[in-house]
Design an enzyme around this catalytic site. Structure first.
Site, PDB file in Angstrom:
ATOM      1  N   GLU A 107       0.879  -1.178  -0.054  1.00 23.08           N
ATOM      2  CA  GLU A 107       0.099   0.103  -0.004  1.00 23.08           C
ATOM      3  C   GLU A 107       0.721   1.266   0.033  1.00 23.08           C
ATOM      4  O   GLU A 107       0.661   2.141  -0.771  1.00 23.08           O
ATOM      5  CB  GLU A 107      -0.815  -0.019   1.136  1.00 23.08           C
ATOM      6  CG  GLU A 107      -1.929  -1.056   1.211  1.00 23.08           C
ATOM      7  CD  GLU A 107      -1.614  -2.568   1.271  1.00 23.08           C
ATOM      8  OE1 GLU A 107      -0.285  -2.553   1.932  1.00 23.08           O
ATOM      9  OE2 GLU A 107      -2.158  -3.562   0.969  1.00 23.08           O
ATOM     10  N   HIS A 116     -10.212  -4.446   9.491  1.00 21.89           N
ATOM     11  CA  HIS A 116     -10.947  -4.336   8.170  1.00 21.89           C
ATOM     12  C   HIS A 116     -12.143  -3.465   8.530  1.00 21.89           C
ATOM     13  O   HIS A 116     -13.055  -3.398   7.632  1.00 21.89           O
ATOM     14  CB  HIS A 116     -11.060  -5.659   7.809  1.00 21.89           C
ATOM     15  CG  HIS A 116      -9.850  -6.358   7.058  1.00 21.89           C
ATOM     16  ND1 HIS A 116      -8.969  -6.861   7.784  1.00 21.89           N
ATOM     17  CD2 HIS A 116      -9.642  -6.489   5.803  1.00 21.89           C
ATOM     18  CE1 HIS A 116      -7.981  -7.344   7.084  1.00 21.89           C
ATOM     19  NE2 HIS A 116      -8.280  -7.063   5.802  1.00 21.89           N
TER      20      HIS A 116
HETATM   21  C1  LIG Z   1      -1.488  -5.211   3.945  1.00 13.87           C
HETATM   22  C2  LIG Z   1      -2.856  -6.097   3.252  1.00 13.87           C
HETATM   23  N1  LIG Z   1      -2.875  -5.653   2.203  1.00 13.87           N
HETATM   24  C3  LIG Z   1      -3.861  -6.303   1.375  1.00 13.87           C
HETATM   25  C4  LIG Z   1      -4.425  -7.521   2.224  1.00 13.87           C
HETATM   26  C5  LIG Z   1      -5.585  -8.089   1.245  1.00 13.87           C
HETATM   27  N2  LIG Z   1      -5.227  -9.271   0.958  1.00 13.87           N
HETATM   28  C6  LIG Z   1      -5.535 -10.286   1.691  1.00 13.87           C
HETATM   29  S1  LIG Z   1      -4.748 -11.723   1.380  1.00 13.87           S
HETATM   30  C7  LIG Z   1      -4.168 -11.035  -0.021  1.00 13.87           C
HETATM   31  C8  LIG Z   1      -3.312 -11.763  -1.007  1.00 13.87           C
HETATM   32  C9  LIG Z   1      -1.874 -12.178  -0.195  1.00 13.87           C
HETATM   33  O1  LIG Z   1      -1.378 -13.156  -1.243  1.00 13.87           O
HETATM   34  P1  LIG Z   1      -0.115 -14.065  -0.836  1.00 13.87           P
HETATM   35  O2  LIG Z   1       0.888 -13.528   0.255  1.00 13.87           O
HETATM   36  O3  LIG Z   1       0.456 -14.741  -1.931  1.00 13.87           O
HETATM   37  O4  LIG Z   1      -0.903 -15.419   0.146  1.00 13.87           O
HETATM   38  P2  LIG Z   1      -1.698 -16.356  -0.540  1.00 13.87           P
HETATM   39  O5  LIG Z   1      -3.147 -16.042   0.050  1.00 13.87           O
HETATM   40  O6  LIG Z   1      -1.762 -16.531  -2.024  1.00 13.87           O
HETATM   41  O7  LIG Z   1      -1.297 -17.691   0.382  1.00 13.87           O
HETATM   42  C10 LIG Z   1      -4.292  -9.817  -0.265  1.00 13.87           C
HETATM   43  C11 LIG Z   1      -3.975  -8.623  -1.078  1.00 13.87           C
HETATM   44  C12 LIG Z   1      -4.208  -7.605   3.480  1.00 13.87           C
HETATM   45  N3  LIG Z   1      -4.817  -8.363   3.957  1.00 13.87           N
HETATM   46  N4  LIG Z   1      -3.257  -6.949   3.966  1.00 13.87           N
END
Ligand SMILES: Cc1ncc(C[n+]2csc(CCOP(=O)(O)OP(=O)(O)O)c2C)c(N)n1
Ligand SMILES: Cc1ncc(C[n+]2csc(CCOP(=O)(O)OP(=O)(O)O)c2C)c(N)n1
Ligand SMILES: [Mg+2]
Ligand SMILES: [Mg+2]
Lengths: 325, 332, 325, 332
Positions: C60, C128
């Site tokens: 972000e 959230h």
């Molecule tokens: C700081 C933050 N930004 C965005 C999100 C929204 N979000 C939740 S899961 C996710 C994707 C995460 O991807 P990854 O790190 O590859 O983990 P995966 O779910 O694929 O195991 C996002 C963007 C969040 N929870 N926290």
């Protein structure tokens, strides 16, 4: 009792707590070998060793996040951020992690950290003089402390370190080196959450904190010459706030002026004024006035900084205006 | 071929049939629970959570060397199998998924799957990705200073490595040789964003060199490969040799339910155990039945559990005895 | 006029501006192929191409910092942050860079970015569902907008994109899909800095914004059954604030309640209440009341969330209390 | 040895004596001005600023390939020589150091050395380290989308690379092959903190691989080496081949005034020019006298310039014609 500057009294408080509790560790940029850019930690690395005083990599978010972790791991970290303005970059870790850990885990995990930072005017320009207390006071789960005297900075830093929850400890940097004040030598604690009346008066209550306490006392002297006796309440802890002391003062004087050096619009003074206006509605002989900086970044040059930040004279004008009504 | 690799690994690691069966049981339990949780969500019984499917070997393998109650875990929302493996009861997980008052994880305060257990040293997870990597570094610093012998093990996805927190955490951990293990469960996607739109390098582990630590890539289909990697990382951490970045490549499994996918870590180990005769098809079937029965009992109990009590909403903002908040003072 | 939800009207506004001005680019997590987690940008990548709608890496602070740079380079970036809670991590770039660029360079450089984020209650838990408007409204150099109706979200996003300075655009996410409302089809602009009276009344002025506008209108209906006619003022733009419309309403009704879903202590309602209490001092028949969330993180489960956040019923109680005085 | 290296470089780069003299003049001008600014500070005439000494070759070499007015520069407080080299007048720098009303950089709003010039495309610098790296990536994105052919050149210290911003900026730039050049002026220390307490790797450039871009280490004593490196980086950026991370190793010079330090970039080039006969000692002396005279004239003018006018303090918060702020409405 010793006569000390705020920075000396702060250092004494840090030293005391490090000697008392070996879990207390300091983390920050340039705080070890150099003793901090304002010398708050001078000598502490030599006295307690490098394992207690950490020269951290240049990352404020990292310093806070690592401090949160160190607290989870059983330490009592005290993080120094070189200027409060850099705390914005660390707000993710402070607001979403430190402030919420106890609540979200229902007490399973806690976060006893202190985040110290110098703040406020005195010639640093838009990104080195900001007052940031309003942000932190608004975040549930944090405590916010602003000392205004040498004795208080010692007593409050010790209370903050012993507190079991995260404390944001904001130091008015233009008071670091003057005035001096009497500081108790012994294990002196000022409890969090307790305001104090710095000067008793009857004409109006000035509710203030930080460097504006000194301005208020200067104004009180000048106004006293004209027979106007203002009461000066030093809030000291913004969260939790000592509503009772403030309300009692306004109940007595029937007039209130809220005074801080932060930008007025949306500042912590709004909370103070809103609260007083509501709770002391029947007591008030006039509206609660607010004094703060103009809604501008604070410029660096003294000519421009003085045009933006308030001072004793601003308060005097407001008191005269209010007491004339 | 796959079986041969498992065989070679088993011999190197000197694993006994019981070790393999234990790993299988842990992975299978997670798989069955994960499927059941997804059903609950599909039925509208529950308010959130994340799928663990395909991540089981990554998690079960990585926690194997962990000393429960001493070492710290800083998980993310996918780490269901890791939680079960270190001893979180199935009951707790259902209570959490259903946001009940008696959920020991957050009692309905957090959305499901933000793990937490003080007893197991599972650190309360936030809903923000990557923040825990810094906490892991800080815990490892505390462990090092306190000569506690504890290791901090943290998990995250490949998407999370784009955050500044990741950089700051690995830099500090590498700098001071802290006892921390960073495990990236790389499933190639972050919500909708593929790794190719996330970072310009082929492997998260390629970044380890920038932090003066080893970066290891390991196949998440193969629990024994993960286990071997994790053991080395724990050994390094415990010997004061510093952190390791482990990138586990999570297999992209075909549609759920198709257990015959050869890259499926659960299915792979099952086939191996059957091929060696360490487990009979009947034993497998009865294990499944046993796990399912325990699961249903736990679910039934959780469904009966009370919803959170609004009267408790103010608890645990600050330490007991701390100065009261505005609302408490005003009774408002 | 079309009947649309807020998310549809928002999308229409974004689409309009992208068609009108090719410098408008969108940056955010999962906004391209997926169209955003709340579908605000659905179809826009297909229509305008990948060079106008960027699926950003998961950071972000990075999204905002890169948007600031893109604006310096001549674009008009609109950044989506998936939840307003994540904005804390980007506050360094917003407060110290975006907000100050024009001022510190005396107009040589400017930062026309819009940072959009869904905010507020509706079941996301402590990190959230936060309301973050008080932080941004307090930072000089930013504009802060919170729409409450489908027509407004379209008109305000278009005004925000055309504004030459950074705008924080906060969307009450629980209103995304209902209620629907009439939205002008054409090039519809709602100027920044102008509040609106959503419902005229005489008994008390409710000063509100965001999702609490809907709660206020529901309360107004119920109170009307009892013959109590409240006036509902939708602030719409918190910075710059339309003091005149608010003061005029309180001047008419002599009673004011400030109502938002953010934590009350130190919230933006404090500014509103402090301002009204001061400026309308002579008009007020009773204290300015403030309604907001308890000083707690917002828990995820509905039972607990409802215990923390205010709603129409909270307002009704306050109105009865105030008008009984 | 050092001279021989310069000689080889000169031939490879096909530089003429005039080119070398221009570089010398730029570096010398910066050195003399830097010394004068330090004197002013020591006399209490000025309120802040940073020393450029030793960084001259890094900066002059890096900006040499830049097209002034098209390419963007995102400097940090040490970049005095870079500013002079792209055409910022000495007058402006004195006015800035003295915080005068007519200072075109910030008119006293920022502390000294937070550079800015719209005409030169020098982006207004904040007082926070590393934030500009993200701006550089964003500008490069805009340049790429607008087919403008512009390159973004940003400077920072090695300490700044510990910030998350640095990671996020390089990740994005590498991902999309953006026309941006990241120059780390590595002087080995950040305030009091040595590089060894900052990061676990020997070279900042070692981190480039984590971002899919070349990382080049170059000797900051040798302006021709820097220039060669910068030319390659600009060529890559202009050809759409993406970003480069350049780490310039800044020599730690002995106490100020000791121009005989062989690693001193100004002294090194001077010795070379004298050895080749491209410059006589007399020409050097008269160049110094000329630069000093110009400098003193500019300083005198700056000392006469007015202080900032408090009446202007509200200007430029928002665009002209934008909605008025609280204070403007209230006249307060
Ligand atoms: C700081 C933050 N930004 C965005 C999100 C929204 N979000 C939740 S899961 C996710 C994707 C995460 O991807 P990854 O790190 O590859 O983990 P995966 O779910 O694929 O195991 C996002 C963007 C969040 N929870 N926290
Ligand atoms: C975000 C931020 N943190 C801390 C500082 C205080 N500070 C100013 S310069 C500096 C050291 C920077 O070191 P480096 O990046 O190596 O640059 P150098 O001055 O050595 O050229 C620090 C810590 C700052 N200005 N901004
Ligand atoms: Mg992923
Ligand atoms: Mg340095």
């Amino acid at each position: 009792m010793a006569e000390q500057t705020m920075i000396q009294a702060l250092r004494a408080g840090l030293r005391d707590e490090m000697a008392r509790d070996e879990r207390v560790v300091l983390l920050g940029e340039d705080i070890g070998v150099a003793g901090g850019i304002f010398s708050a930690t001078q000598g502490l690395r030599r006295e307690f060793g490098a394992a207690r005083v950490w020269d951290m990599p240049l990352s404020e978010n990292g310093i806070v996040g690592i401090s949160v972790g160190a607290a989870l791991g059983g330490l009592r970290p005290v993080a120094e951020i070189q200027f409060a303005d850099y705390l914005f970059a660390a707000l993710g870790q402070i607001a979403n992690e430190a402030a919420k850990l106890r609540y979200r885990s229902r007490g399973a995990w806690t976060c006893p950290i202190v985040v110290r930072a110098p703040y406020g005017g005195g010639g640093g320009g838009p990104d080195h003089t900001q007052s940031v207390e309003a942000f932190f006071a608004h975040i549930p789960g944090l405590k916010v402390v602003i000392p205004a005297t040498p004795a208080d900075i010692k007593g409050l830093i010790k209370a903050a370190i012993r507190d079991d929850d995260p404390v944001i400890f904001l130091e008015p940097k233009r008071l670091y080196h003057e005035p001096v004040g009497a500081v108790p030598d012994d294990d002196y604690i000022v409890p969090l959450g307790v305001a104090t009346v710095r000067r008793a008066g009857t004409a109006a209550s000035v509710i203030t904190y930080g460097a504006m306490v000194v301005e208020s006392l200067a104004a009180a002297d000048l106004l006293a010459d004209d027979g106007i006796a203002i009461e000066v309440v030093d809030v000291r802890t913004l969260q939790p706030l000592d509503f009772a002391t403030i309300a009692a003062s306004v109940h007595k004087t029937n007039r209130a002026i809220v005074f801080h050096e932060d930008v007025r619009f949306g500042g912590f003074g709004a909370e103070l004024a809103a609260f007083i206006s509501e709770v002391c509605f029947a007591d008030l002989a006039g509206p609660v006035l607010r004094i703060g900086a103009l809604s501008l970044p604070t410029p660096a040059s003294p000519e421009l900084e003085n045009a933006v930040l308030p001072n004793a004279q601003t308060l005097i004008t407001a008191v005269r205006h209010l007491t004339a009504q | 071929m796959r079986l041969a690799r498992l065989d070679a690994r088993r011999i190197t690691l000197d694993l006994q049939p019981d070790d393999l069966l234990r790993a299988y049981r842990l992975m299978l339990r997670a798989r069955l629970l994960d499927e059941r949780l997804a059903e609950l969500r599909a039925q509208g019984h529950a308010i959130g959570g994340a799928v663990c499917r395909g991540h089981e070997a990554a998690q079960v393998g990585c926690v194997e060397p962990l000393r429960v109650g001493l070492d710290y875990i800083l998980p993310y929302y996918r780490d269901l199998a890791a939680m079960l493996a270190v001893g979180m009861p199935v009951e707790a997980i259902f209570l959490n998924q259903l946001s009940r008052a008696t959920d020991p994880i957050s009692g309905g305060r957090m959305r499901p799957a933000q793990w937490n257990s003080r007893a197991l040293r599972v650190v309360s997870a936030s809903g923000l990705v990557a923040t825990q990597t810094l906490h892991a570094a800080g815990i490892a610093l505390a462990a090092q200073l306190r000569h506690e012998g504890a290791v901090a093990l943290t998990f995250f996805g490949e998407g999370a490595t784009s955050e500044g927190d990741f950089h700051e955490a690995l830099n500090f951990a590498g700098l001071h040789h802290l006892p921390v293990i960073f495990v990236c469960e790389n499933n190639g996607i972050a919500l909708s964003t593929p790794q190719t739109a996330q970072m310009p390098v082929a492997h998260v582990a390629d970044r380890a060199a920038a932090y003066g630590m080893p970066g290891v890539i390991v196949d998440g289909s193969d629990v024994l490969a993960v286990l071997a990697t994790a053991r080395e990382a724990f050994a390094r951490a415990r010997a004061g040799q510093g952190p390791t970045l482990i990138e586990v490549i999570i297999p992209r499994l075909s549609g759920s339910g198709d257990d015959a996918d050869p890259r499926d870590p659960v299915e792979g180990l099952r086939a191996y155990l059957l091929s060696r005769g360490d487990m009979t098809p009947a034993a497998d079937a009865s294990l499944r039945a046993e796990l399912r029965a325990a699961q249903e009992a736990a679910l039934a109990a959780a469904l009966d559990a009370p919803l959170p009590d609004p009267q408790t909403v103010r608890d645990h903002l600050f330490a007991p005895g701390s100065a009261p908040t505005e609302d408490e003072r005003k009774g408002g």
